[in-house]
Write a protein that holds these residues in place. Sequence first.
Motif, PDB file in Angstrom:
ATOM      1  N   ALA A  10     -28.705 -17.336  23.956  1.00  0.00           N
ATOM      2  CA  ALA A  10     -27.834 -17.907  22.928  1.00  0.00           C
ATOM      3  C   ALA A  10     -27.073 -16.827  22.172  1.00  0.00           C
ATOM      4  N   SER A  11     -27.708 -15.652  22.003  1.00  0.00           N
ATOM      5  CA  SER A  11     -27.018 -14.573  21.295  1.00  0.00           C
ATOM      6  C   SER A  11     -27.626 -13.225  21.667  1.00  0.00           C
ATOM      7  N   VAL A  12     -26.787 -12.208  21.547  1.00  0.00           N
ATOM      8  CA  VAL A  12     -27.192 -10.817  21.757  1.00  0.00           C
ATOM      9  C   VAL A  12     -26.634 -10.027  20.584  1.00  0.00           C
ATOM     10  N   THR A  13     -27.509  -9.332  19.872  1.00  0.00           N
ATOM     11  CA  THR A  13     -27.090  -8.531  18.723  1.00  0.00           C
ATOM     12  C   THR A  13     -27.544  -7.094  18.930  1.00  0.00           C
ATOM     13  N   LEU A  14     -26.634  -6.150  18.713  1.00  0.00           N
ATOM     14  CA  LEU A  14     -26.968  -4.724  18.774  1.00  0.00           C
ATOM     15  C   LEU A  14     -26.967  -4.173  17.363  1.00  0.00           C
ATOM     16  N   GLN A  15     -28.031  -3.442  17.029  1.00  0.00           N
ATOM     17  CA  GLN A  15     -28.090  -2.805  15.717  1.00  0.00           C
ATOM     18  C   GLN A  15     -28.897  -1.522  15.826  1.00  0.00           C
ATOM     19  N   PRO A  16     -28.642  -0.569  14.958  1.00  0.00           N
ATOM     20  CA  PRO A  16     -29.392   0.686  15.001  1.00  0.00           C
ATOM     21  C   PRO A  16     -30.873   0.448  14.713  1.00  0.00           C
ATOM     22  N   HIS A  17     -31.726   1.097  15.472  1.00  0.00           N
ATOM     23  CA  HIS A  17     -33.171   1.057  15.211  1.00  0.00           C
ATOM     24  C   HIS A  17     -33.429   1.781  13.896  1.00  0.00           C
ATOM     25  N   TRP A  18     -34.453   1.381  13.160  1.00  0.00           N
ATOM     26  CA  TRP A  18     -34.748   2.052  11.882  1.00  0.00           C
ATOM     27  C   TRP A  18     -35.042   3.531  12.083  1.00  0.00           C
ATOM     28  N   ASP A  19     -35.557   3.896  13.276  1.00  0.00           N
ATOM     29  CA  ASP A  19     -35.741   5.297  13.641  1.00  0.00           C
ATOM     30  C   ASP A  19     -34.501   5.684  14.458  1.00  0.00           C
ATOM     31  N   ALA A  21     -33.333   8.044  15.978  1.00  0.00           N
ATOM     32  CA  ALA A  21     -33.509   8.749  17.252  1.00  0.00           C
ATOM     33  C   ALA A  21     -33.753   7.786  18.413  1.00  0.00           C
ATOM     34  N   LYS A  22     -34.180   6.564  18.123  1.00  0.00           N
ATOM     35  CA  LYS A  22     -34.460   5.590  19.188  1.00  0.00           C
ATOM     36  C   LYS A  22     -33.216   4.824  19.616  1.00  0.00           C
ATOM     37  N   GLY A  23     -32.102   5.035  18.948  1.00  0.00           N
ATOM     38  CA  GLY A  23     -30.847   4.400  19.354  1.00  0.00           C
ATOM     39  C   GLY A  23     -30.716   2.973  18.872  1.00  0.00           C
ATOM     40  N   LEU A  24     -30.129   2.146  19.729  1.00  0.00           N
ATOM     41  CA  LEU A  24     -29.848   0.752  19.370  1.00  0.00           C
ATOM     42  C   LEU A  24     -30.974  -0.179  19.798  1.00  0.00           C
ATOM     43  N   THR A  25     -31.144  -1.226  19.024  1.00  0.00           N
ATOM     44  CA  THR A  25     -32.048  -2.313  19.372  1.00  0.00           C
ATOM     45  C   THR A  25     -31.201  -3.496  19.818  1.00  0.00           C
ATOM     46  N   LEU A  54     -36.395 -11.598  21.467  1.00  0.00           N
ATOM     47  CA  LEU A  54     -36.878 -10.325  21.981  1.00  0.00           C
ATOM     48  C   LEU A  54     -36.117  -9.188  21.320  1.00  0.00           C
ATOM     49  N   SER A  55     -36.818  -8.117  20.997  1.00  0.00           N
ATOM     50  CA  SER A  55     -36.182  -6.880  20.537  1.00  0.00           C
ATOM     51  C   SER A  55     -36.430  -5.845  21.614  1.00  0.00           C
ATOM     52  N   ILE A  56     -35.355  -5.307  22.165  1.00  0.00           N
ATOM     53  CA  ILE A  56     -35.450  -4.403  23.313  1.00  0.00           C
ATOM     54  C   ILE A  56     -34.826  -3.059  22.962  1.00  0.00           C
ATOM     55  N   LEU A  57     -35.562  -1.980  23.192  1.00  0.00           N
ATOM     56  CA  LEU A  57     -35.049  -0.634  22.943  1.00  0.00           C
ATOM     57  C   LEU A  57     -34.406  -0.017  24.181  1.00  0.00           C
ATOM     58  N   ASN A  58     -34.879  -0.402  25.365  1.00  0.00           N
ATOM     59  CA  ASN A  58     -34.343   0.153  26.599  1.00  0.00           C
ATOM     60  C   ASN A  58     -32.942  -0.409  26.835  1.00  0.00           C
ATOM     61  N   ASP A  59     -31.924   0.459  26.722  1.00  0.00           N
ATOM     62  CA  ASP A  59     -30.529   0.028  26.815  1.00  0.00           C
ATOM     63  C   ASP A  59     -30.209  -0.644  28.149  1.00  0.00           C
ATOM     64  N   GLU A  60     -30.714  -0.105  29.242  1.00  0.00           N
ATOM     65  CA  GLU A  60     -30.433  -0.667  30.575  1.00  0.00           C
ATOM     66  C   GLU A  60     -30.978  -2.090  30.694  1.00  0.00           C
ATOM     67  N   ILE A  61     -32.149  -2.326  30.139  1.00  0.00           N
ATOM     68  CA  ILE A  61     -32.728  -3.672  30.178  1.00  0.00           C
ATOM     69  C   ILE A  61     -31.963  -4.595  29.235  1.00  0.00           C
ATOM     70  N   GLY A  62     -31.676  -4.131  28.037  1.00  0.00           N
ATOM     71  CA  GLY A  62     -30.953  -4.950  27.062  1.00  0.00           C
ATOM     72  C   GLY A  62     -29.610  -5.434  27.580  1.00  0.00           C
ATOM     73  N   LYS A  63     -28.918  -4.586  28.346  1.00  0.00           N
ATOM     74  CA  LYS A  63     -27.596  -4.944  28.883  1.00  0.00           C
ATOM     75  C   LYS A  63     -27.658  -6.045  29.941  1.00  0.00           C
ATOM     76  N   GLN A  64     -28.833  -6.305  30.492  1.00  0.00           N
ATOM     77  CA  GLN A  64     -28.966  -7.319  31.535  1.00  0.00           C
ATOM     78  C   GLN A  64     -28.890  -8.748  30.985  1.00  0.00           C
ATOM     79  N   PHE A  65     -29.079  -8.906  29.674  1.00  0.00           N
ATOM     80  CA  PHE A  65     -29.064 -10.229  29.060  1.00  0.00           C
ATOM     81  C   PHE A  65     -27.650 -10.541  28.568  1.00  0.00           C
ATOM     82  N   GLU A  66     -27.006 -11.492  29.228  1.00  0.00           N
ATOM     83  CA  GLU A  66     -25.637 -11.881  28.863  1.00  0.00           C
ATOM     84  C   GLU A  66     -25.657 -13.279  28.265  1.00  0.00           C
ATOM     85  N   ILE A  67     -24.851 -13.464  27.235  1.00  0.00           N
ATOM     86  CA  ILE A  67     -24.762 -14.777  26.596  1.00  0.00           C
ATOM     87  C   ILE A  67     -24.403 -15.824  27.648  1.00  0.00           C
TER      88      ILE A  67
END
Length: 78
Positions: A10-19, A21-25, A54-67
Amino acid sequence: MAVRAKFKVASVTLQPHWDIAKGLTHTIKLQPVTTGSDENKAFYAATPSGQIELSILNDEIGKQFEIGSEYYIDFTKA
């Protein structure tokens, strides 16, 4: 006993991780399918509402989920 459900992104949101150094969530929200095929109507009859987030840190996995993409979700007791 395993249970299978079918959910749609239903939705995909990208935001900076609180740490920083871990990049985007990637926050992925999925909802049960409702229409689009006879199979979806059958899943809807069994699971008419709900949400998975789901909250995903791995960018390659996160990109697999399309609205709009649909996924089978299998629940098996651990």
